[in-house]
Design a protein around this motif. Structure first.
Motif, short mmCIF file in Angstrom:
data_model
loop_
_atom_site.label_atom_id
_atom_site.label_comp_id
_atom_site.label_asym_id
_atom_site.label_seq_id
_atom_site.Cartn_x
_atom_site.Cartn_y
_atom_site.Cartn_z
N GLY A 233 9.83 -18.22 -30.02
CA GLY A 233 8.94 -19.29 -29.56
C GLY A 233 8.01 -18.89 -28.44
O GLY A 233 7.44 -19.75 -27.76
N LYS A 234 7.80 -17.58 -28.25
CA LYS A 234 6.94 -17.11 -27.16
C LYS A 234 5.50 -17.62 -27.32
O LYS A 234 4.93 -18.16 -26.37
CB LYS A 234 6.92 -15.56 -27.13
N SER A 235 4.93 -17.43 -28.49
CA SER A 235 3.53 -17.83 -28.69
C SER A 235 3.37 -19.34 -28.54
O SER A 235 2.39 -19.81 -27.95
CB SER A 235 3.05 -17.39 -30.08
N THR A 236 4.35 -20.07 -29.06
CA THR A 236 4.32 -21.54 -28.97
C THR A 236 4.33 -21.98 -27.51
O THR A 236 3.53 -22.83 -27.09
CB THR A 236 5.56 -22.12 -29.70
N GLN B 14 16.94 -24.25 -28.76
CA GLN B 14 16.68 -25.69 -28.78
C GLN B 14 15.32 -25.98 -29.39
O GLN B 14 14.55 -25.08 -29.69
CB GLN B 14 16.73 -26.23 -27.34
N GLY B 15 15.02 -27.26 -29.55
CA GLY B 15 13.73 -27.67 -30.11
C GLY B 15 12.59 -27.35 -29.16
O GLY B 15 12.81 -27.01 -28.00
N GLU B 16 11.35 -27.45 -29.68
CA GLU B 16 10.18 -27.06 -28.90
C GLU B 16 10.08 -27.82 -27.57
O GLU B 16 9.75 -27.23 -26.54
CB GLU B 16 8.93 -27.32 -29.76
N ARG C 68 6.37 -15.88 -42.52
CA ARG C 68 5.18 -15.41 -41.82
C ARG C 68 4.34 -14.42 -42.62
O ARG C 68 3.28 -14.01 -42.16
CB ARG C 68 5.63 -14.72 -40.53
N GLY D 242 10.37 -14.82 -33.36
CA GLY D 242 10.67 -16.22 -33.65
C GLY D 242 11.33 -16.97 -32.51
O GLY D 242 11.81 -18.09 -32.69
N1 LIG Z 1 11.82 -24.50 -30.23
C1 LIG Z 1 11.49 -24.34 -31.52
N2 LIG Z 1 12.26 -24.89 -32.48
C2 LIG Z 1 11.94 -24.71 -33.79
N3 LIG Z 1 10.88 -24.01 -34.24
C3 LIG Z 1 10.09 -23.43 -33.31
C4 LIG Z 1 10.35 -23.56 -31.92
N4 LIG Z 1 9.40 -22.87 -31.23
C5 LIG Z 1 8.59 -22.32 -32.16
N5 LIG Z 1 8.99 -22.67 -33.42
C6 LIG Z 1 8.40 -22.23 -34.69
O1 LIG Z 1 9.01 -20.98 -34.99
C7 LIG Z 1 8.04 -20.03 -35.43
C8 LIG Z 1 7.97 -18.87 -34.46
O2 LIG Z 1 7.46 -19.32 -33.20
P1 LIG Z 1 6.53 -18.38 -32.33
O3 LIG Z 1 6.10 -19.18 -31.14
O4 LIG Z 1 5.46 -17.78 -33.16
O5 LIG Z 1 7.61 -17.26 -31.88
P2 LIG Z 1 7.36 -15.79 -31.30
O6 LIG Z 1 5.96 -15.76 -30.78
O7 LIG Z 1 8.37 -15.66 -30.23
O8 LIG Z 1 7.63 -14.84 -32.43
C9 LIG Z 1 6.74 -20.81 -35.55
O9 LIG Z 1 6.60 -21.27 -36.87
C10 LIG Z 1 6.92 -21.98 -34.60
O10 LIG Z 1 6.19 -23.10 -34.99
#
Ligand SMILES: Nc1ncnc2c1ncn2[C@@H]1O[C@H](COP(=O)(O)OP(=O)(O)O)[C@@H](O)[C@H]1O
Ligand SMILES: [Mg+2]
Length: 208
Positions: free
Chosen positions: A16-19, A189-191, A150, A14
């Motif tokens: 935010g790696k994938s994002t 922080q936020g995205e 998830r 969680g």
């Molecule tokens: N900076 C952020 N702030 C809040 N929510 C986020 C942020 N980055 C990602 N998310 C959300 O959090 C969840 C996990 O993000 P994800 O990119 O899948 O993390 P990871 O790949 O590291 O497990 C997703 O639902 C995504 O939309």
């Protein structure tokens, strides 16, 4: 010999790696780069089969050393089949996790320690290291809250908060010991602000 550039994304669930990986790839493509994306464990036919075993909650009895070796078995296949050929041809490789994850999960989380991981790493990777490692650092509870919806937890996601605290600390130790290669991102922080940190780190890299 190596002409490409190797970027790895690290951090807990969680973070935010994938994002951010999607944004990184778009940014690289926008600069005219050729990009190959991979994820760990996985990224090849054999490695994805090993991934199945590693994530399966029915394999609760897998011992930490076996887990470490399976992680590096999958990694070895990925390196030989995908990463080295891509780097040799001048491609930018972006991997969702790599060897630092073994220092964090098997070394820290499972308690094998860094030295055991280092020994296996030496055999498998023979000095191959990322050019840039982005560590998405986030308080464990916040990361867990983000992925709460998830679906069913895999064998790692089902671990305790204390396990993930050890993972987080081992990642931070790894970053402190390798400051030239690591950039620690405040992933709480936020995205958008997270992306600003990531973009700055990318822009500072010579060769990108
Ligand atoms: N900076 C952020 N702030 C809040 N929510 C986020 C942020 N980055 C990602 N998310 C959300 O959090 C969840 C996990 O993000 P994800 O990119 O899948 O993390 P990871 O790949 O590291 O497990 C997703 O639902 C995504 O939309
Ligand atoms: Mg992910």
């Amino acid at each position: 010999m190596k002409k490409g550039f190797f970027i790895t994304l690290e951090g807990g669930e969680g973070a935010g790696k994938s994002t951010q990986q999607r944004r990184i790839v778009d940014w690289l493509l926008g600069r005219g780069k050729t990009v190959v994306e991979t994820r760990e464990p996985g990224g090849t036919k054999v490695s994805e089969q090993i991934r199945q075993v590693l994530l399966d909650t029915r394999n609760a009895g897998l011992n930490p050393t076996a887990e470490l070796l399976m992680m590096f078995a999958a990694r070895s296949q990925l390196v030989q089949e995908v990463i080295l050929p891509a780097l040799d041809s001048g491609t930018v490789v972006v991997s969702d996790r790599f060897a630092d994850a073994s220092y964090a999960y098997q070394g820290g989380g499972r308690g094998l320690g860094a030295e055991a991981v280092r020994q296996v790493e030496q055999i498998v990777l023979a000095g191959l290291q990322p050019d840039l490692t982005l560590l998405f650092d986030i308080p464990v509870e916040l990361g867990m809250a983000r992925v709460a919806g998830r679906g069913e937890a895999d064998r790692f996601e089902a671990e305790s908060v204390r396990f993930f605290e050890r993972v987080r600390n081992a990642y931070l130790e790894r970053a402190a010991a390798n400051p030239g290669r690591f950039r620690v991102i405040d992933a709480s922080q936020g995205e958008e602000p997270v992306w600003q940190q990531v973009r700055r780190a990318l822009e500072e890299m010579p060769g990108l």
